[in-house]
Design a protein around this motif. Sequence first.
Motif, PDB file in Angstrom:
ATOM      1  N   ILE A   1      42.966 -42.722 -35.045  1.00 15.91           N
ATOM      2  CA  ILE A   1      42.708 -43.710 -33.564  1.00 15.91           C
ATOM      3  C   ILE A   1      44.078 -44.082 -32.821  1.00 15.91           C
ATOM      4  O   ILE A   1      43.791 -44.262 -31.684  1.00 15.91           O
ATOM      5  CB  ILE A   1      41.782 -44.735 -34.098  1.00 15.91           C
ATOM      6  N   LYS A   2      44.803 -44.374 -33.700  1.00 17.95           N
ATOM      7  CA  LYS A   2      46.241 -44.943 -33.032  1.00 17.95           C
ATOM      8  C   LYS A   2      46.849 -44.192 -32.129  1.00 17.95           C
ATOM      9  O   LYS A   2      47.332 -44.474 -31.007  1.00 17.95           O
ATOM     10  CB  LYS A   2      47.151 -45.677 -34.114  1.00 17.95           C
TER      11      LYS A   2
ATOM     12  N   LYS B   1      44.554 -43.527 -28.988  1.00 14.59           N
ATOM     13  CA  LYS B   1      44.587 -44.699 -28.142  1.00 14.59           C
ATOM     14  C   LYS B   1      45.895 -44.594 -27.620  1.00 14.59           C
ATOM     15  O   LYS B   1      46.009 -45.100 -26.338  1.00 14.59           O
ATOM     16  CB  LYS B   1      44.636 -46.079 -29.057  1.00 14.59           C
TER      17      LYS B   1
ATOM     18  N   GLU C   1      39.189 -41.120 -20.413  1.00 12.56           N
ATOM     19  CA  GLU C   1      38.136 -41.725 -21.376  1.00 12.56           C
ATOM     20  C   GLU C   1      37.084 -40.777 -21.596  1.00 12.56           C
ATOM     21  O   GLU C   1      36.261 -40.912 -22.645  1.00 12.56           O
ATOM     22  CB  GLU C   1      37.671 -43.052 -20.594  1.00 12.56           C
TER      23      GLU C   1
ATOM     24  N   GLU D   1      36.854 -47.139 -38.211  1.00 15.11           N
ATOM     25  CA  GLU D   1      37.679 -47.295 -37.242  1.00 15.11           C
ATOM     26  C   GLU D   1      37.449 -46.523 -36.101  1.00 15.11           C
ATOM     27  O   GLU D   1      37.713 -46.818 -35.053  1.00 15.11           O
ATOM     28  CB  GLU D   1      38.994 -46.694 -37.928  1.00 15.11           C
ATOM     29  N   VAL D   2      37.087 -45.243 -36.266  1.00  9.97           N
ATOM     30  CA  VAL D   2      36.537 -44.415 -35.056  1.00  9.97           C
ATOM     31  C   VAL D   2      35.627 -45.012 -34.407  1.00  9.97           C
ATOM     32  O   VAL D   2      35.283 -45.334 -33.108  1.00  9.97           O
ATOM     33  CB  VAL D   2      36.317 -42.969 -35.479  1.00  9.97           C
TER      34      VAL D   2
ATOM     35  N   PHE E   1      36.823 -48.074 -32.081  1.00 15.57           N
ATOM     36  CA  PHE E   1      37.387 -47.619 -30.887  1.00 15.57           C
ATOM     37  C   PHE E   1      36.592 -47.176 -30.101  1.00 15.57           C
ATOM     38  O   PHE E   1      36.672 -47.256 -28.818  1.00 15.57           O
ATOM     39  CB  PHE E   1      38.491 -46.612 -31.358  1.00 15.57           C
TER      40      PHE E   1
ATOM     41  N   TRP F   1      35.077 -50.119 -28.331  1.00 16.53           N
ATOM     42  CA  TRP F   1      35.846 -50.643 -27.353  1.00 16.53           C
ATOM     43  C   TRP F   1      35.963 -49.955 -26.094  1.00 16.53           C
ATOM     44  O   TRP F   1      35.843 -50.585 -25.078  1.00 16.53           O
ATOM     45  CB  TRP F   1      37.149 -51.097 -28.166  1.00 16.53           C
ATOM     46  N   LEU F   2      36.211 -48.727 -26.521  1.00 17.45           N
ATOM     47  CA  LEU F   2      36.173 -47.738 -25.138  1.00 17.45           C
ATOM     48  C   LEU F   2      34.954 -47.917 -23.968  1.00 17.45           C
ATOM     49  O   LEU F   2      35.186 -48.041 -22.974  1.00 17.45           O
ATOM     50  CB  LEU F   2      36.543 -46.497 -25.593  1.00 17.45           C
TER      51      LEU F   2
END
Length: 519
Positions: A455-456, A459, A469, A498-499, A502, A505-506
Amino acid sequence: MNIKKMEKEIHQAVVLIDNDEHFAPIELSKPKVLMNLVDRPMLQYTIDMLTLSNIDEIFLFCGKFFEEIKKFIDDYKRKVYVKLNIQIFFSEDYTSLGPVMRDLYSRGIIKSNFILIHGDCVGNLRLDKMIEKHKENIKKDPGCVMTCIFRKVWPNHRSRSSPNQKTMIALDSQQKIVLFEKSMKKRAEIPTDLFERNSCISIHYDLLDTQIAICSEKVPPDFSDNFDFETRENFIHGLLADIELLCHHIHVEILEEGYAARVDSILAYRNISRDLLQRFVYPIVPNGRVSDINIDDENIECLQLDSDSGHNEEMNENHDDECDSDSTKFSDASDDSYDSLGDEYSAFYNEVYDSVSRGIEEHSIAENIILEINSSKHAYNVPVNEVNSLVIKAVLNLALNSDGNFSSTVKSNLKYGLPIIQNYIKSISSQNDCIYSIEEFQLQNKELVTSLHLIKIIKFLYEENVLEEDLILKWFYKPKSLSDHVTSEQETLRKSKEVGLFIKWLEEAEEESTDDQDD
């Protein structure tokens, strides 16, 4: 006259039937070794090679699917009419080599030197001749308890596609193993004391490990005495660690000719199928019209069906009703052209890796690295989508293979490599190449690279306007299947906390952006 000398030596073989997670979910309902490879079950190739080698007794050790394997052996003996003494031993404790060797010792059925082989091994080697080689090793070195068989292949050969084949060994002048390492890293550390103890050492990274060994009758009691020995690698490392105490050695036989390889991954399944169709395993060759088939990457998807279907998709016909038409269609392209491209991809990747590595170390400007990559691309005639994928993988693998912390190193590499990545990742198609290459990298190295790392990386590329996006959301909600990974692996990744956070958030960021535009 010595009657004992007139008696024919009994040649024995121990065959390991492994439980292999690489072939889940199919392997959950049927043993992998009974899956068809081109025109017959994998286990039949192993027995065919043993028959070719004049083996008298075969001991099969399985931890699952006893009835299915017994039925196959009964049918095989009835159809082929071979006078083989094949015995099947079953126990749920046979989860690795250690329990098998200890049980073998307790049964007392090993009479002399024996062959140790896996039930998914395909080959045409005369293993009876390998037994004679092992005897010669014992004459020269009474401490020799095992002779491991390797094939000479160049490091980027397609046969070494499996992680199990990333092997480096060091040998002394008698071909004894003094160092044995299985590693995906490009660099290896060699203890200096090896050179102090040995006047001559040869280091090899150009060998394929057939995982076939000729063992002396001392091997089972060695396992019985040392419960730390669970795998062949444990055994080798254990003997090397206590070499002065045990005085047992392992020799290596390096073959320039002949064929032997294990079907220990989906990629190996594909590659060995091709080798069979091209008759590299002669005299063990496919029968009938199957030899006209070309196998492409899409066929591998047939192996990745839902376990609920209960089917084992066999790749020996041009039409297969068990899979949909898109995944069973055989390629019209030349199989030879694919093979040559495979080697060129490897050579291209190595040059990209070296160029980026040198650029990071020397702080070279990105434009020069791009020129080098483009030059290599034209030299090897690599398609654009492969260039996109391999550039991303080179940047990420450099961080994985470094001595530092992966998180900080990959961040640093991405910052340096950003202009290079932006040069290749522009269109929607190239963005797809990029994000799925990142996912594949994570799945291949999930013990070291977590979903948080993935994810980092995504991102960072999103914030740098490399990945859009909408494309990321499509990757999450409508993923395409990766040929080297089962669907469940991809599903598990997308279900990770975590995915999920994210993606949430997206989506929230997108909603806020939409609201601002409406205002």
